[in-house]
Design a protein around this motif. Structure first.
Motif, PDB file in Angstrom:
ATOM      1  N   MET A   4       0.839  -1.199   0.000  1.00  0.00           N
ATOM      2  CA  MET A   4       0.000   0.000   0.000  1.00  0.00           C
ATOM      3  C   MET A   4       0.874   1.248   0.000  1.00  0.00           C
ATOM      4  SD  MET A   4      -2.822   1.485  -0.327  1.00  0.00           S
ATOM      5  CE  MET A   4      -4.302   0.589   0.078  1.00  0.00           C
ATOM      6  N   SER A   5       1.947   1.257   0.774  1.00  0.00           N
ATOM      7  CA  SER A   5       2.813   2.439   0.771  1.00  0.00           C
ATOM      8  C   SER A   5       3.488   2.596  -0.591  1.00  0.00           C
ATOM      9  CB  SER A   5       3.838   2.386   1.904  1.00  0.00           C
ATOM     10  OG  SER A   5       4.697   1.289   1.761  1.00  0.00           O
ATOM     11  N   ILE A   6       3.823   1.505  -1.237  1.00  0.00           N
ATOM     12  CA  ILE A   6       4.403   1.569  -2.587  1.00  0.00           C
ATOM     13  C   ILE A   6       3.367   2.134  -3.554  1.00  0.00           C
ATOM     14  CG2 ILE A   6       5.243   0.190  -4.535  1.00  0.00           C
ATOM     15  CD1 ILE A   6       6.472  -1.715  -2.393  1.00  0.00           C
ATOM     16  N   ALA A   7       2.147   1.605  -3.498  1.00  0.00           N
ATOM     17  CA  ALA A   7       1.081   2.074  -4.389  1.00  0.00           C
ATOM     18  C   ALA A   7       0.816   3.563  -4.179  1.00  0.00           C
ATOM     19  CB  ALA A   7      -0.190   1.264  -4.163  1.00  0.00           C
ATOM     20  N   LEU A   8       0.757   4.006  -2.937  1.00  0.00           N
ATOM     21  CA  LEU A   8       0.519   5.425  -2.651  1.00  0.00           C
ATOM     22  C   LEU A   8       1.657   6.292  -3.180  1.00  0.00           C
ATOM     23  CD1 LEU A   8      -0.926   5.122   0.965  1.00  0.00           C
ATOM     24  CD2 LEU A   8      -2.177   5.887  -1.082  1.00  0.00           C
ATOM     25  N   ALA A   9       2.889   5.808  -3.063  1.00  0.00           N
ATOM     26  CA  ALA A   9       4.033   6.572  -3.571  1.00  0.00           C
ATOM     27  C   ALA A   9       3.975   6.679  -5.092  1.00  0.00           C
ATOM     28  CB  ALA A   9       5.335   5.929  -3.127  1.00  0.00           C
ATOM     29  N   VAL A  10       3.624   5.590  -5.760  1.00  0.00           N
ATOM     30  CA  VAL A  10       3.522   5.607  -7.225  1.00  0.00           C
ATOM     31  C   VAL A  10       2.425   6.576  -7.651  1.00  0.00           C
ATOM     32  CG1 VAL A  10       2.860   4.239  -9.251  1.00  0.00           C
ATOM     33  CG2 VAL A  10       4.481   3.302  -7.579  1.00  0.00           C
ATOM     34  N   VAL A  11       1.265   6.483  -7.015  1.00  0.00           N
ATOM     35  CA  VAL A  11       0.151   7.379  -7.349  1.00  0.00           C
ATOM     36  C   VAL A  11       0.561   8.829  -7.119  1.00  0.00           C
ATOM     37  CG1 VAL A  11      -2.180   8.100  -6.668  1.00  0.00           C
ATOM     38  CG2 VAL A  11      -1.670   5.671  -7.050  1.00  0.00           C
ATOM     39  N   GLY A  12       1.232   9.107  -6.025  1.00  0.00           N
ATOM     40  CA  GLY A  12       1.672  10.472  -5.738  1.00  0.00           C
ATOM     41  C   GLY A  12       2.621  11.007  -6.793  1.00  0.00           C
ATOM     42  N   VAL A  33       9.477  -4.376 -11.452  1.00  0.00           N
ATOM     43  CA  VAL A  33       9.574  -4.862 -10.080  1.00  0.00           C
ATOM     44  C   VAL A  33      10.512  -6.060 -10.032  1.00  0.00           C
ATOM     45  CG1 VAL A  33       8.286  -5.751  -8.098  1.00  0.00           C
ATOM     46  CG2 VAL A  33       7.184  -4.133  -9.659  1.00  0.00           C
ATOM     47  N   GLY A  34      11.582  -5.941  -9.277  1.00  0.00           N
ATOM     48  CA  GLY A  34      12.529  -7.034  -9.126  1.00  0.00           C
ATOM     49  C   GLY A  34      11.966  -8.144  -8.261  1.00  0.00           C
ATOM     50  N   GLU A  35      12.313  -9.397  -8.606  1.00  0.00           N
ATOM     51  CA  GLU A  35      11.786 -10.522  -7.834  1.00  0.00           C
ATOM     52  C   GLU A  35      12.346 -10.552  -6.412  1.00  0.00           C
ATOM     53  OE1 GLU A  35      12.678 -14.457  -9.329  1.00  0.00           O
ATOM     54  OE2 GLU A  35      14.786 -13.980  -9.613  1.00  0.00           O
ATOM     55  N   LEU A  62      -2.547  -1.102 -13.920  1.00  0.00           N
ATOM     56  CA  LEU A  62      -1.171  -1.254 -13.467  1.00  0.00           C
ATOM     57  C   LEU A  62      -0.581  -2.451 -14.189  1.00  0.00           C
ATOM     58  CD1 LEU A  62       1.199  -0.553 -11.592  1.00  0.00           C
ATOM     59  CD2 LEU A  62       0.198  -2.138  -9.920  1.00  0.00           C
ATOM     60  N   CYS A  63       0.491  -2.221 -14.917  1.00  0.00           N
ATOM     61  CA  CYS A  63       1.199  -3.288 -15.620  1.00  0.00           C
ATOM     62  C   CYS A  63       2.547  -3.453 -14.939  1.00  0.00           C
ATOM     63  CB  CYS A  63       1.413  -2.928 -17.087  1.00  0.00           C
ATOM     64  SG  CYS A  63      -0.094  -2.474 -17.946  1.00  0.00           S
ATOM     65  N   THR A  64       2.863  -4.672 -14.530  1.00  0.00           N
ATOM     66  CA  THR A  64       4.146  -4.900 -13.873  1.00  0.00           C
ATOM     67  C   THR A  64       5.013  -5.808 -14.719  1.00  0.00           C
ATOM     68  OG1 THR A  64       3.206  -6.710 -12.568  1.00  0.00           O
ATOM     69  CG2 THR A  64       3.297  -4.542 -11.525  1.00  0.00           C
ATOM     70  N   GLU A  65       6.280  -5.483 -14.753  1.00  0.00           N
ATOM     71  CA  GLU A  65       7.295  -6.263 -15.462  1.00  0.00           C
ATOM     72  C   GLU A  65       8.248  -6.796 -14.393  1.00  0.00           C
ATOM     73  OE1 GLU A  65      11.248  -4.957 -17.864  1.00  0.00           O
ATOM     74  OE2 GLU A  65       9.389  -3.934 -18.413  1.00  0.00           O
ATOM     75  N   GLU A 105      14.872  -3.980  -8.282  1.00  0.00           N
ATOM     76  CA  GLU A 105      14.265  -2.809  -8.926  1.00  0.00           C
ATOM     77  C   GLU A 105      12.837  -2.571  -8.446  1.00  0.00           C
ATOM     78  OE1 GLU A 105      17.288  -4.573 -11.636  1.00  0.00           O
ATOM     79  OE2 GLU A 105      15.665  -5.377 -10.434  1.00  0.00           O
ATOM     80  N   LEU A 106      12.479  -1.314  -8.391  1.00  0.00           N
ATOM     81  CA  LEU A 106      11.108  -0.873  -8.173  1.00  0.00           C
ATOM     82  C   LEU A 106      11.031   0.506  -8.818  1.00  0.00           C
ATOM     83  CD1 LEU A 106       8.363  -1.472  -7.037  1.00  0.00           C
ATOM     84  CD2 LEU A 106       9.125  -0.594  -4.839  1.00  0.00           C
ATOM     85  N   GLN A 107      10.687   0.519 -10.115  1.00  0.00           N
ATOM     86  CA  GLN A 107      10.760   1.744 -10.910  1.00  0.00           C
ATOM     87  C   GLN A 107       9.490   1.952 -11.723  1.00  0.00           C
ATOM     88  OE1 GLN A 107      14.016   0.268 -13.278  1.00  0.00           O
ATOM     89  NE2 GLN A 107      15.496   1.551 -12.202  1.00  0.00           N
ATOM     90  N   ILE A 108       9.093   3.215 -11.832  1.00  0.00           N
ATOM     91  CA  ILE A 108       8.038   3.569 -12.773  1.00  0.00           C
ATOM     92  C   ILE A 108       8.713   3.648 -14.143  1.00  0.00           C
ATOM     93  CG2 ILE A 108       6.377   5.324 -13.504  1.00  0.00           C
ATOM     94  CD1 ILE A 108       6.221   6.181 -10.532  1.00  0.00           C
ATOM     95  N   VAL A 109       8.283   2.797 -15.060  1.00  0.00           N
ATOM     96  CA  VAL A 109       8.893   2.747 -16.385  1.00  0.00           C
ATOM     97  C   VAL A 109       8.195   3.708 -17.335  1.00  0.00           C
ATOM     98  CG1 VAL A 109       9.389   1.252 -18.364  1.00  0.00           C
ATOM     99  CG2 VAL A 109       9.596   0.358 -16.050  1.00  0.00           C
ATOM    100  N   SER A 110       6.860   3.720 -17.287  1.00  0.00           N
ATOM    101  CA  SER A 110       6.116   4.601 -18.188  1.00  0.00           C
ATOM    102  C   SER A 110       4.717   4.855 -17.647  1.00  0.00           C
ATOM    103  CB  SER A 110       6.028   3.996 -19.597  1.00  0.00           C
ATOM    104  OG  SER A 110       5.273   2.798 -19.577  1.00  0.00           O
ATOM    105  N   VAL A 111       4.138   5.941 -18.145  1.00  0.00           N
ATOM    106  CA  VAL A 111       2.765   6.314 -17.817  1.00  0.00           C
ATOM    107  C   VAL A 111       2.079   6.641 -19.129  1.00  0.00           C
ATOM    108  CG1 VAL A 111       1.290   8.004 -16.648  1.00  0.00           C
ATOM    109  CG2 VAL A 111       3.420   7.241 -15.565  1.00  0.00           C
ATOM    110  N   ARG A 112       0.902   6.089 -19.322  1.00  0.00           N
ATOM    111  CA  ARG A 112       0.111   6.420 -20.519  1.00  0.00           C
ATOM    112  C   ARG A 112      -0.995   7.361 -20.086  1.00  0.00           C
ATOM    113  NH1 ARG A 112      -1.479   2.093 -24.707  1.00  0.00           N
ATOM    114  NH2 ARG A 112       0.589   2.740 -25.358  1.00  0.00           N
ATOM    115  N   TRP A 113      -0.923   8.589 -20.609  1.00  0.00           N
ATOM    116  CA  TRP A 113      -1.919   9.608 -20.298  1.00  0.00           C
ATOM    117  C   TRP A 113      -3.149   9.369 -21.157  1.00  0.00           C
ATOM    118  CZ3 TRP A 113       0.049  11.513 -16.138  1.00  0.00           C
ATOM    119  CH2 TRP A 113       1.422  11.729 -16.034  1.00  0.00           C
ATOM    120  N   ALA A 114      -4.318   9.616 -20.623  1.00  0.00           N
ATOM    121  CA  ALA A 114      -5.567   9.473 -21.363  1.00  0.00           C
ATOM    122  C   ALA A 114      -5.826  10.758 -22.137  1.00  0.00           C
ATOM    123  CB  ALA A 114      -6.722   9.186 -20.413  1.00  0.00           C
TER     124      ALA A 114
END
Length: 132
Positions: A4-12, A33-35, A62-65, A105-114
């Protein structure tokens, strides 16, 4: 549940980028996301959906690699996949001086804007900005 803290940080972070870029809706966010990062993918997806409610990310996918863990042995220079649970002793020489090359790894790779919001949102309540 640290997902949840990860999700909130990504959303922020994505909301901040949306404000800076003038975007009013997000279609999707792609994370690497690293294993070995200690993240449970299903829990992260669930938390992401909750964290997005009432934001410009509402309804976003949310798409995770997954990035496999790899290590290298300093003495013999051998490399191997660590797997889960991680194998940190060199399979070639038995050395225990592994250097992790990937998997944390825990990185935002891309965002697709609507182009436009996918649904109508109720006006957001005004809240004091969170401090980080």
């Amino acid at each position: 549940m640290h997902e949840m803290s990860i999700a909130l940080a990504v959303v922020g972070q994505v909301e901040e980028a949306a404000r800076a870029g003038g975007a009013d809706a997000v279609e999707s966010v792609r994370l690497r996301v690293g294993e070995l990062a200690g993240v449970v993918p299903d829990a992260l997806h669930f938390c992401f959906g909750l964290a997005c409610e009432g934001t410009v990310l509402a309804g976003a996918d949310l798409c995770t690699e997954t990035v496999a863990g790899r290590a290298r042995c300093a003495p013999c220079d051998g490399e191997w996949p660590t797997g889960m649970p991680p194998q940190l002793c060199c399979p070639q020489c038995g050395g225990a001086t592994a250097e992790l090359l990937s998997g944390r790894e825990l990185q935002i790779v891309s965002v697709r804007w609507a182009d436009h919001p996918a649904h109508t949102q109720a006006p957001a309540h005004t809240q004091a900005p969170e401090e980080h």
